[in-house]
Design a protein around this motif. Structure first.
Motif, PDB file in Angstrom:
ATOM      1  N   SER A   3       1.027  -0.968   0.035  1.00 55.82           N
ATOM      2  CA  SER A   3       0.225   0.422   0.173  1.00 55.82           C
ATOM      3  C   SER A   3       0.693   1.133   0.216  1.00 55.82           C
ATOM      4  O   SER A   3       0.574   1.680  -0.693  1.00 55.82           O
ATOM      5  CB  SER A   3      -1.130  -0.638   1.119  1.00 55.82           C
ATOM      6  OG  SER A   3      -0.294  -0.103   2.567  1.00 55.82           O
ATOM      7  N   MET A   4       1.653   0.838   1.126  1.00 56.40           N
ATOM      8  CA  MET A   4       3.471   2.483   0.873  1.00 56.40           C
ATOM      9  C   MET A   4       3.600   2.551  -0.706  1.00 56.40           C
ATOM     10  O   MET A   4       3.977   3.682  -1.696  1.00 56.40           O
ATOM     11  CB  MET A   4       3.848   2.078   1.431  1.00 56.40           C
ATOM     12  CG  MET A   4       5.272   3.607   1.748  1.00 56.40           C
ATOM     13  SD  MET A   4       6.909   2.817   3.254  1.00 56.40           S
ATOM     14  CE  MET A   4       5.259   2.847   4.666  1.00 56.40           C
ATOM     15  N   ALA A   5       3.791   1.946  -1.340  1.00 59.83           N
ATOM     16  CA  ALA A   5       4.890   1.502  -2.671  1.00 59.83           C
ATOM     17  C   ALA A   5       3.408   2.403  -3.861  1.00 59.83           C
ATOM     18  O   ALA A   5       3.503   3.367  -4.510  1.00 59.83           O
ATOM     19  CB  ALA A   5       5.121   0.510  -3.063  1.00 59.83           C
ATOM     20  N   GLN A   6       2.255   1.370  -3.705  1.00 60.70           N
ATOM     21  CA  GLN A   6       0.883   1.832  -4.587  1.00 60.70           C
ATOM     22  C   GLN A   6       0.897   3.409  -4.001  1.00 60.70           C
ATOM     23  O   GLN A   6       0.951   4.960  -4.986  1.00 60.70           O
ATOM     24  CB  GLN A   6       0.111   1.165  -4.200  1.00 60.70           C
ATOM     25  CG  GLN A   6      -1.238   1.721  -5.369  1.00 60.70           C
ATOM     26  CD  GLN A   6      -0.891   1.041  -6.435  1.00 60.70           C
ATOM     27  OE1 GLN A   6      -0.335   0.361  -6.716  1.00 60.70           O
ATOM     28  NE2 GLN A   6      -1.192   2.008  -7.516  1.00 60.70           N
ATOM     29  N   GLN A   7       0.936   4.330  -2.931  1.00 55.47           N
ATOM     30  CA  GLN A   7       0.485   5.278  -2.639  1.00 55.47           C
ATOM     31  C   GLN A   7       1.907   6.417  -3.133  1.00 55.47           C
ATOM     32  O   GLN A   7       1.546   7.606  -3.860  1.00 55.47           O
ATOM     33  CB  GLN A   7       0.928   5.995  -1.051  1.00 55.47           C
ATOM     34  CG  GLN A   7      -0.402   4.833  -0.205  1.00 55.47           C
ATOM     35  CD  GLN A   7      -0.469   5.500   1.215  1.00 55.47           C
ATOM     36  OE1 GLN A   7       0.788   5.786   1.597  1.00 55.47           O
ATOM     37  NE2 GLN A   7      -1.314   5.109   1.376  1.00 55.47           N
ATOM     38  N   TRP A   8       3.065   5.874  -3.325  1.00 61.46           N
ATOM     39  CA  TRP A   8       3.781   6.868  -4.262  1.00 61.46           C
ATOM     40  C   TRP A   8       3.945   7.046  -5.456  1.00 61.46           C
ATOM     41  O   TRP A   8       3.429   8.087  -6.100  1.00 61.46           O
ATOM     42  CB  TRP A   8       5.375   6.029  -3.996  1.00 61.46           C
ATOM     43  CG  TRP A   8       6.020   6.119  -2.619  1.00 61.46           C
ATOM     44  CD1 TRP A   8       5.805   6.831  -1.956  1.00 61.46           C
ATOM     45  CD2 TRP A   8       7.080   5.339  -1.727  1.00 61.46           C
ATOM     46  NE1 TRP A   8       6.420   6.363  -0.564  1.00 61.46           N
ATOM     47  CE2 TRP A   8       7.084   5.732  -0.888  1.00 61.46           C
ATOM     48  CE3 TRP A   8       7.840   3.933  -2.730  1.00 61.46           C
ATOM     49  CZ2 TRP A   8       8.344   4.759  -0.068  1.00 61.46           C
ATOM     50  CZ3 TRP A   8       7.948   2.940  -1.965  1.00 61.46           C
ATOM     51  CH2 TRP A   8       8.722   3.685  -0.378  1.00 61.46           C
ATOM     52  N   HIS A   9       3.245   5.562  -6.405  1.00 59.28           N
ATOM     53  CA  HIS A   9       3.036   5.651  -7.205  1.00 59.28           C
ATOM     54  C   HIS A   9       1.965   6.647  -7.649  1.00 59.28           C
ATOM     55  O   HIS A   9       1.413   7.371  -8.625  1.00 59.28           O
ATOM     56  CB  HIS A   9       2.304   4.144  -8.080  1.00 59.28           C
ATOM     57  CG  HIS A   9       1.657   3.836  -9.491  1.00 59.28           C
ATOM     58  ND1 HIS A   9       2.512   3.597 -10.359  1.00 59.28           N
ATOM     59  CD2 HIS A   9       0.336   4.316 -10.031  1.00 59.28           C
ATOM     60  CE1 HIS A   9       1.662   3.558 -11.523  1.00 59.28           C
ATOM     61  NE2 HIS A   9       1.081   3.907 -11.139  1.00 59.28           N
ATOM     62  N   ASP A  10       0.619   6.869  -6.814  1.00 60.52           N
ATOM     63  CA  ASP A  10      -0.742   7.494  -6.670  1.00 60.52           C
ATOM     64  C   ASP A  10      -0.065   9.486  -6.832  1.00 60.52           C
ATOM     65  O   ASP A  10      -1.091   9.347  -7.596  1.00 60.52           O
ATOM     66  CB  ASP A  10      -1.413   7.190  -5.695  1.00 60.52           C
ATOM     67  CG  ASP A  10      -1.976   5.981  -6.569  1.00 60.52           C
ATOM     68  OD1 ASP A  10      -1.831   5.053  -7.727  1.00 60.52           O
ATOM     69  OD2 ASP A  10      -3.022   5.156  -5.621  1.00 60.52           O
ATOM     70  N   ALA A  11       0.848   9.125  -5.991  1.00 62.91           N
ATOM     71  CA  ALA A  11       1.111  10.614  -5.455  1.00 62.91           C
ATOM     72  C   ALA A  11       2.021  11.423  -6.837  1.00 62.91           C
ATOM     73  O   ALA A  11       1.514  12.692  -6.818  1.00 62.91           O
ATOM     74  CB  ALA A  11       1.954  10.472  -3.962  1.00 62.91           C
ATOM     75  N   SER A  12       2.501  11.038  -7.194  1.00 64.33           N
ATOM     76  CA  SER A  12       3.653  10.620  -9.096  1.00 64.33           C
ATOM     77  C   SER A  12       3.157  10.312  -9.629  1.00 64.33           C
ATOM     78  O   SER A  12       3.579   9.980  -9.773  1.00 64.33           O
ATOM     79  CB  SER A  12       4.949  11.757  -8.243  1.00 64.33           C
ATOM     80  OG  SER A  12       6.082  11.474  -8.802  1.00 64.33           O
ATOM     81  N   ASP A  13       3.435  11.536 -11.373  1.00 64.26           N
ATOM     82  CA  ASP A  13       3.332  11.028 -12.483  1.00 64.26           C
ATOM     83  C   ASP A  13       5.143  10.604 -12.714  1.00 64.26           C
ATOM     84  O   ASP A  13       5.096  10.112 -13.332  1.00 64.26           O
ATOM     85  CB  ASP A  13       2.607  11.697 -12.991  1.00 64.26           C
ATOM     86  CG  ASP A  13       3.412  13.276 -13.829  1.00 64.26           C
ATOM     87  OD1 ASP A  13       3.948  13.393 -12.737  1.00 64.26           O
ATOM     88  OD2 ASP A  13       2.600  14.034 -14.279  1.00 64.26           O
ATOM     89  N   ARG A  14       5.883  10.637 -11.314  1.00 66.47           N
ATOM     90  CA  ARG A  14       7.133  10.864 -12.167  1.00 66.47           C
ATOM     91  C   ARG A  14       8.072   9.400 -11.415  1.00 66.47           C
ATOM     92  O   ARG A  14       8.960   8.571 -11.492  1.00 66.47           O
ATOM     93  CB  ARG A  14       8.313  11.709 -11.260  1.00 66.47           C
ATOM     94  CG  ARG A  14       7.811  13.321 -12.213  1.00 66.47           C
ATOM     95  CD  ARG A  14       9.434  14.175 -11.336  1.00 66.47           C
ATOM     96  NE  ARG A  14       8.545  15.642 -12.390  1.00 66.47           N
ATOM     97  CZ  ARG A  14       9.312  16.212 -13.057  1.00 66.47           C
ATOM     98  NH1 ARG A  14       9.514  15.499 -13.834  1.00 66.47           N
ATOM     99  NH2 ARG A  14       8.399  17.153 -13.395  1.00 66.47           N
ATOM    100  N   PHE A  15       6.598   8.560 -10.992  1.00 62.18           N
ATOM    101  CA  PHE A  15       6.869   7.685 -10.178  1.00 62.18           C
ATOM    102  C   PHE A  15       6.329   6.257 -10.576  1.00 62.18           C
ATOM    103  O   PHE A  15       4.868   6.853 -10.553  1.00 62.18           O
ATOM    104  CB  PHE A  15       6.490   7.116  -8.212  1.00 62.18           C
ATOM    105  CG  PHE A  15       7.222   6.816  -7.556  1.00 62.18           C
ATOM    106  CD1 PHE A  15       8.402   6.224  -7.312  1.00 62.18           C
ATOM    107  CD2 PHE A  15       6.327   5.401  -6.775  1.00 62.18           C
ATOM    108  CE1 PHE A  15       9.253   4.987  -6.359  1.00 62.18           C
ATOM    109  CE2 PHE A  15       6.133   4.322  -6.455  1.00 62.18           C
ATOM    110  CZ  PHE A  15       7.561   4.004  -6.577  1.00 62.18           C
ATOM    111  N   SER A  16       6.524   5.350 -10.515  1.00 61.54           N
ATOM    112  CA  SER A  16       5.575   4.130 -11.313  1.00 61.54           C
ATOM    113  C   SER A  16       6.296   2.813 -10.518  1.00 61.54           C
ATOM    114  O   SER A  16       7.171   2.300 -10.070  1.00 61.54           O
ATOM    115  CB  SER A  16       6.136   3.562 -13.065  1.00 61.54           C
ATOM    116  OG  SER A  16       5.907   4.657 -13.792  1.00 61.54           O
ATOM    117  N   PHE A  17       5.632   1.993 -10.010  1.00 56.87           N
ATOM    118  CA  PHE A  17       5.183   1.007  -9.057  1.00 56.87           C
ATOM    119  C   PHE A  17       4.935  -0.575 -10.347  1.00 56.87           C
ATOM    120  O   PHE A  17       4.020  -0.240 -10.199  1.00 56.87           O
ATOM    121  CB  PHE A  17       5.184   1.350  -7.851  1.00 56.87           C
ATOM    122  CG  PHE A  17       4.748  -0.602  -7.047  1.00 56.87           C
ATOM    123  CD1 PHE A  17       5.828  -1.203  -6.432  1.00 56.87           C
ATOM    124  CD2 PHE A  17       3.602  -0.404  -6.422  1.00 56.87           C
ATOM    125  CE1 PHE A  17       5.902  -1.635  -5.998  1.00 56.87           C
ATOM    126  CE2 PHE A  17       3.279  -1.600  -5.449  1.00 56.87           C
ATOM    127  CZ  PHE A  17       4.182  -2.382  -5.351  1.00 56.87           C
TER     128      PHE A  17
END
Length: 348
Positions: free
Chosen positions: A262-276
């Motif tokens: 869920s933490m990694a998914q939050q990073w993904h959802d919070a920024s279009d520069r980050f992909s999980f």
């Protein structure tokens, strides 16, 4: 990934103000600073681990030797020329600048030291992974880079090595300790931490880390609790305002092994520069080779320009070398591939 907005400084006459280059020796760390900002702000924006406290020139922690170029001292209102001793928080660059700061280290160059840490919390994250939170009495005396690891020193036992899951900016040290029911050495570590309430550490270790914000897209590949190393790196990049694209590939055997999905998914959802990209084997087979191949295939499917990225990998030696060979065949120069496996388990 979409590229973000580019900020351009404008002078009163609307002419753009170009950033200038800053070089810190002996680490040979380079970044850019805007002429209207202090050097400490620019260094911290670039993720450089410069010591600081007060930001007004009193504590003198951000002292540096100006060895090249000129700076404007905002306290005295005067221009200072090299050679000179300056406070980064009070000086703005007036062109390219060279600084000497011996306390700023390049990746993997910090000298390990032994420190007694207090165990402030142990929290289960899954059926066999625990988050261990450690507090140091003099946290500012410890410097490390995002992605480095430490060793836990127990009496009458060999050192146990764990990635630091917290970023260098955080006060506490966070570890992710996997302690399956049949893993006696790991179970003993958890028991000692709970019973004693303190532990001796040797920190930091590791070459696969970041001394500053990367200037190229970054590929992070983790297997199992290798995620801890990647969490440190991502927290560091988020705090530093990294503008490069970042991909995180996390491979596990079963869904329940992805203990902070869920933490990694939050990073993904919070920024279009980050992909999980989660990679789950859903296989009870203890032979990791199939899972290694699946993780490597997922990374290759990203279709990156392998000649223009940096890669950091964390996992078992078979996984790391399988990945490195596959990416090299796809066009990746070996010097952009980083893993501590290359140091502690080199191929013959």
């Amino acid at each position: 990934m979409r590229s973000g907005p580019v900020s351009v400084l404008m002078s009163p006459d609307d002419a753009p103000i170009s950033p200038v280059s800053v070089c810190i020796t002996p680490a040979d760390i380079r970044f850019e600073a805007n002429p209207d900002e202090d050097l400490l702000t620019a260094a911290r924006r670039a993720g450089v681990a410069v010591r600081w406290a007060c930001r007004n020139g009193v504590c003198e922690l951000c002292e540096a030797q100006l060895t090249g170029g000129d700076v404007f001292n905002t306290r005295s209102g005067k221009t200072e020329c090299s050679p000179a001793t300056i406070m980064l928080c009070r000086c703005q660059p007036r062109g390219p600048v060279e600084l000497e700061i011996k306390a700023v280290m390049a990746s993997g160059k910090h000298v390990p030291q032994q420190l007694l840490a207090k165990v402030s919390d142990i929290t289960p994250l899954s059926h066999d992974v625990h988050r261990v939170t450690l507090q140091l009495p003099r946290r500012r005396e410890l410097s490390f880079h995002a992605g480095q690891y430490l060793s836990v020193l127990l009496p009458d036992a060999p050192p146990a090595y764990f990635s630091i899951a917290s970023s260098p900016e955080q006060d506490a040290l966070e570890l992710h300790v996997q302690a399956a029911a049949n893993w006696e050495s790991a179970q003993r570590i958890i028991e000692v931490l709970r019973d004693e309430g303190q532990v001796m550490l040797e920190v930091p270790h590791g070459q696969a880390c970041l001394a500053s914000v990367p200037q190229a897209p970054l590929i992070l590949v983790a297997a199992g609790t290798g995620f801890a190393q990647m969490k440190s790196i991502v927290d560091y990049l988020n705090a530093s305002g990294c503008h490069q694209p970042v991909w995180l590939y996390w491979g596990v055997r079963r869904h329940e092994d992805m203990y902070l999905r869920s933490m990694a998914q939050q990073w993904h959802d919070a920024s279009d520069r980050f992909s999980f990209v989660p990679v789950v084997g859903d296989d009870e087979d203890n032979d990791w080779s199939g899972h290694h191949d699946q993780l490597v295939r997922a990374v290759l499917a990203g279709g990156n320009d392998w000649a223009a990225v940096n890669v950091i990998a964390s996992g078992s030696p078979p996984m790391v070398y399988t990945l490195m060979d596959a990416l090299a065949e796809a066009g990746m120069p070996q010097q952009v591939f980083h893993s501590d496996v290359l140091e502690y388990a080199p191929r013959g």
